[in-house]
Design a protein around this motif. Structure first.
Motif, PDB file in Angstrom:
ATOM      1  N   ARG A 169     -21.554  36.110 -14.198  1.00 29.59           N
ATOM      2  CA  ARG A 169     -21.166  34.973 -15.028  1.00 29.59           C
ATOM      3  C   ARG A 169     -20.720  35.447 -16.405  1.00 29.59           C
ATOM      4  N   TRP A 170     -21.429  36.406 -16.967  1.00 33.79           N
ATOM      5  CA  TRP A 170     -21.085  36.976 -18.267  1.00 33.79           C
ATOM      6  C   TRP A 170     -20.785  38.462 -18.095  1.00 33.79           C
ATOM      7  N   THR A 313     -15.200  31.990 -25.209  1.00 36.40           N
ATOM      8  CA  THR A 313     -15.719  30.872 -24.421  1.00 36.40           C
ATOM      9  C   THR A 313     -15.545  31.134 -22.926  1.00 36.40           C
ATOM     10  N   ARG A 315     -16.798  33.534 -21.513  1.00 40.14           N
ATOM     11  CA  ARG A 315     -18.034  34.245 -21.165  1.00 40.14           C
ATOM     12  C   ARG A 315     -17.824  35.762 -21.078  1.00 40.14           C
ATOM     13  N   ILE A 348     -25.792  33.330 -24.537  1.00 36.15           N
ATOM     14  CA  ILE A 348     -26.106  33.451 -23.115  1.00 36.15           C
ATOM     15  C   ILE A 348     -27.312  32.579 -22.764  1.00 36.15           C
ATOM     16  N   ASP A 351     -26.224  28.964 -22.459  1.00 34.86           N
ATOM     17  CA  ASP A 351     -25.521  28.760 -21.196  1.00 34.86           C
ATOM     18  C   ASP A 351     -26.503  28.732 -20.030  1.00 34.86           C
ATOM     19  N   GLU A 358     -20.111  26.762 -25.860  1.00 30.23           N
ATOM     20  CA  GLU A 358     -18.742  26.958 -26.346  1.00 30.23           C
ATOM     21  C   GLU A 358     -18.574  26.620 -27.825  1.00 30.23           C
TER      22      GLU A 358
END
Length: 545
Positions: A169-170, A313, A315, A348, A351, A358
Motif C-alpha cells: 500500500r505504501w 497522496t 502513498r 501512514i 491511513d 491526504e
C-alpha cells in the motif's frame, strides 16, 4: 532464475540503512498491526567501522534514537558519548595548543553520541526482525511500479537467484543517494551550495591531546577527552573532521568549498594526505604514524541537494538522503531522518486507521522542506568564513541558538504534527527565519572585511561558561503544557533578537560602515524586555578590546 509467489505488505521500505531501519522500527512501535518489509542490498551483518559516514549525532537525532525509538541502553553501552562539537582554528598549524579552540570544557546536559554506523545498523536489523519486520538483506530492487488510486504498488526484488513481487500500500524510498524514486520521478532539485567531501577511516583513535605536552592546555577540559568530540579543524574554505567510532577506528574527512579547494586536489588518499600536510600539518603528522592504517577512502562531489517532492497522496515517500541533504558541518543528517520519519509515521498511521491522510501530505511536506530551506543558509556561501577565529565562534553561537530556539524544542516536545500549535507559532518562526536570513550575510561580510587583521591570542572559548547557552541545551528536555511551551518559544525568539542586536553592534565596532542586511529594521520590532545576553564570555577570554 526462479520466481517466488507474490507477497503483500502494508509498507515496503526500499533501503535498510539508518533511515529505513529506524522508520521500520518506529512504524512497528507506533502501529504494531502494520506489516513492514525492508529491502536492503547489503548482506547483514555489515562490517563495523569502515562502513558509512554520518556518525556524529546532535540533539534531535540523538533524542530520536534514545527516547523516541527507545535505544538509549544501546547508545550508552555500545556507542561513544560525544563531547560536543569542538573547533580548532588551525590552518597551517604545527602546534594545536597555539590555536584558538571553541568548545565546551564540560559535557552539556543533553546527550548526543558518536555512532559506529555498521554496529548500529546491525543492531537495528536485529531489533526490527525481533519486532516482526520482514527484513530482506542481500536483496536488490529490480522494478518499481507506482499505482493509481487504491491499487497496490508493485516492487520487484531479487534475492538469492530468485525474484519476487511485493504488493504494498505504501512504498518509501530510503535508498540514500541511489534515489530510486528520485530518478524514476525526476524529483532531484539542485541547490546553490557547491561543496565536496572526501573521507576515510583509520585504525585506532586519533587523540588531539597527544599533540601537546602543555599541562595547562591539557587540563582545560574536564574530563580531558577531546578525542570524544566531533573535532573540526578549520581553515578558509574548509573543515576537517575527526570522529571516534566504538569499534576502535577513527573517521576522518575533508569538506570544502568547491571553488576554494578543488576536489581534484584531494580525491585519492595520497592527495588528501598531501593536502593535510599543507593545511593541517600537525594532523597529518599524527596520521602518518604507523598505528593508523587506512581502512577505506571515498569522495563525493556536490553533496548538497534538495527535492521537488518528498511525500505524495499516492502513498509514496522518500526519507533520509533519498530526499534532501544539507551539509555535514553541524551533523544534521540524523535530525532530518528523525523529522521525516515522524511525519511519515503519522501519515501512514492515519491511513491505517481509515482516516484521511491526504490533507496532511502537503502540510507536512511544506513544513519539512521549510526546515531544510531555513537551515541551508547556515552553510551556503559561508565556507570562506570558516577560518576566521574572530567571527566564526560567534557564528557557531548564533547557529546553535537558532537550532535550540525552534526546531529542537519542537521535536523534543513531540509537536511536529501538532498543527494547532504550529499555527500559533508561525509568526515566531517567521521572525526567527528573517533574523537568520539577515544574520548569515552579515557574518559573511564581517569575515570578508576581517581579511588581513591580526589574529587574536590563542584561547579556549568555553561555551560551557555561557549560562544562558547552557540552559537552552538543558531546557530541551523540559516537559511543558501548551501555554508554557508557547511562552518558551517566545522567550527563545526574544533571545535571538537580543543576540542579533549584540552581534550587529560588535560587527559595527569592528567595521562602522558594514551593511546591516536589514537587521536594523528587524530589530526595531525587538520584543519589549528582551534581555541583553552580553558577549563578555567572548571578550574576557583573550579578545583585544
Amino acid at each position: 532464475m526462479s520466481r517466488l509467489p507474490a507477497l503483500r505488505t502494508d509498507v515496503a521500505i526500499l533501503g535498510g540503512g539508518l533511515a529505513g531501519l529506524t522508520l521500520a522500527l518506529q512504524l512497528r512501535q507506533s502501529v504494531p498491526s502494520l506489516s513492514v518489509t525492508v529491502v536492503e542490498r547489503r548482506g547483514h551483518p555489515v562490517r563495523e567501522g569502515a562502513f558509512k559516514v554520518g556518525e556524529s549525532t546532535v540533539e534531535i537525532g540523538a533524542h530520536y534514537f534514545a527516547d523516541v525509538l527507545g535505544l538509549r541502553e544501546h547508545l550508552e553501552t555500545e556507542q561513544i558519548r560525544k563531547f560536543g562539537f569542538r573547533f580548532f582554528f588551525s590552518e597551517g598549524s604545527h602546534a594545536i595548543d597555539d590555536c584558538t579552540e571553541l568548545g565546551v570544557s564540560q559535557l552539556l546536559p543533553t546527550p548526543s553520541w558518536q555512532i559506529d554506523r555498521g554496529r548500529f545498523e546491525n543492531f537495528l536489523g536485529e531489533r526490527v526482525r525481533a519486532l516482526g519486520v520482514d527484513f530482506r538483506d542481500g536483496a536488490v530492487v529490480r522494478g518499481l511500479e507506482l499505482a493509481e488510486g487504491d491499487e497496490a504498488h508493485v516492487v520487484t526484488i531479487e534475492q538469492e537467484d530468485a525474484t519476487q513481487a511485493l504488493h504494498c500500500r505504501w512504498v518509501v524510498d530510503a535508498s540514500g543517494r541511489a534515489g530510486l524514486l528520485k530518478r524514476k520521478l525526476d524529483l532531484a532539485m539542485p541547490n546553490d551550495h557547491d561543496a565536496n567531501a572526501v573521507w576515510w577511516r583509520v585504525d585506532g583513535f586519533v587523540d588531539p591531546n597527544t599533540w601537546s605536552c602543555d599541562p595547562a592546555w591539557l587540563q582545560r577540559c574536564d574530563p580531558p577527552d577531546r578525542w570524544r568530540s566531533t573535532n573540526h579543524m578549520c581553515g578558509p574554505g574548509y573543515w576537517f573532521w575527526l570522529i571516534p567510532l566504538a569499534c576502535g577506528a577513527h573517521s576522518l574527512g575533508i569538506v570544502c568549498d568547491a571553488k576554494m579547494h578543488p576536489l581534484e586536489t584531494m580525491n585519492t588518499h595520497a592527495k588528501a594526505m598531501d593536502w593535510l600536510r599543507r593545511h593541517q600539518p600537525q594532523v597529518a603528522a599524527g596520521l602518518d604514524q604507523g598505528e593508523h592504517a587506512l581502512q577505506d577512502f571515498l569522495f563525493l562531489r556536490h553533496f548538497s541537494y534538495g527535492a521537488r517532492q518528498v511525500f505524495s497522496t499516492r502513498r509514496w515517500a522518500t526519507t533520509g538522503e533519498a530526499g534532501v541533504f544539507l551539509d555535514p558541518f553541524y551533523s544534521p543528517g540524523s535530525d532530518f531522518i528523525a523529522i521525516c520519519n515522524t511525519y511519515l509515521c503519522d501519515l501512514i498511521a492515519k491511513d491505517a486507521a481509515g482516516n484521511a491522510f491526504e490533507p496532511y501530505v502537503a502540510l507536512y511536506e511544506q513544513l519539512y522542506l521549510s526546515f531544510y530551506e531555513n537551515t541551508l543558509p547556515l552553510y551556503q556561501d559561508q565556507y570562506p568564513l570558516f577560518g576566521d577565529e574572530r567571527v566564526m565562534p560567534l557564528k557557531v553561537i548564533w547557529d546553535y541558538t537558532y537550532y535550540w530556539s525552534l526546531l529542537a524544542p519542537l521535536f523534543f516536545a513531540g509537536r511536529l504534527t501538532d498543527l494547532a500549535t504550529l499555527g500559533r507559532l508561525r509568526p515566531l518562526f517567521e521572525q526567527a527565519s528573517a533574523l537568520n536570513l539577515a544574520m548569515q550575510p552579515l557574518l559573511r561580510e564581517w569575515g570578508r572585511r576581517n581579511e588581513g587583521r591580526e589574529t587574536p591570542s590563542p584561547r579556549l572559548l568555553d561555551q560551557f561558561r555561557i549560562d544562558w547557552f547552557r540552559d537552552m541545551n538543558r531546557a530541551l528536555s523540559d516537559t511543558l503544557d501548551t501555554p508554557a511551551f508557547l511562552a518558551r518559544i517566545g522567550d527563545n525568539v526574544a533571545r535571538m533578537h537580543a543576540l542579533a542586536a549584540e552581534l550587529l553592534q560588535r560587527a559595527r565596532a569592528d567595521h562602522p560602515a558594514i551593511d546591516d542586511f536589514g537587521l536594523d529594521a528587524l530589530l526595531a520590532g525587538r520584543p519589549a524586555g528582551a534581555a541583553s545576553l552580553s558577549l563578555d564570555w567572548y571578550a574576557q577570554q583573550g579578545e583585544a578590546a
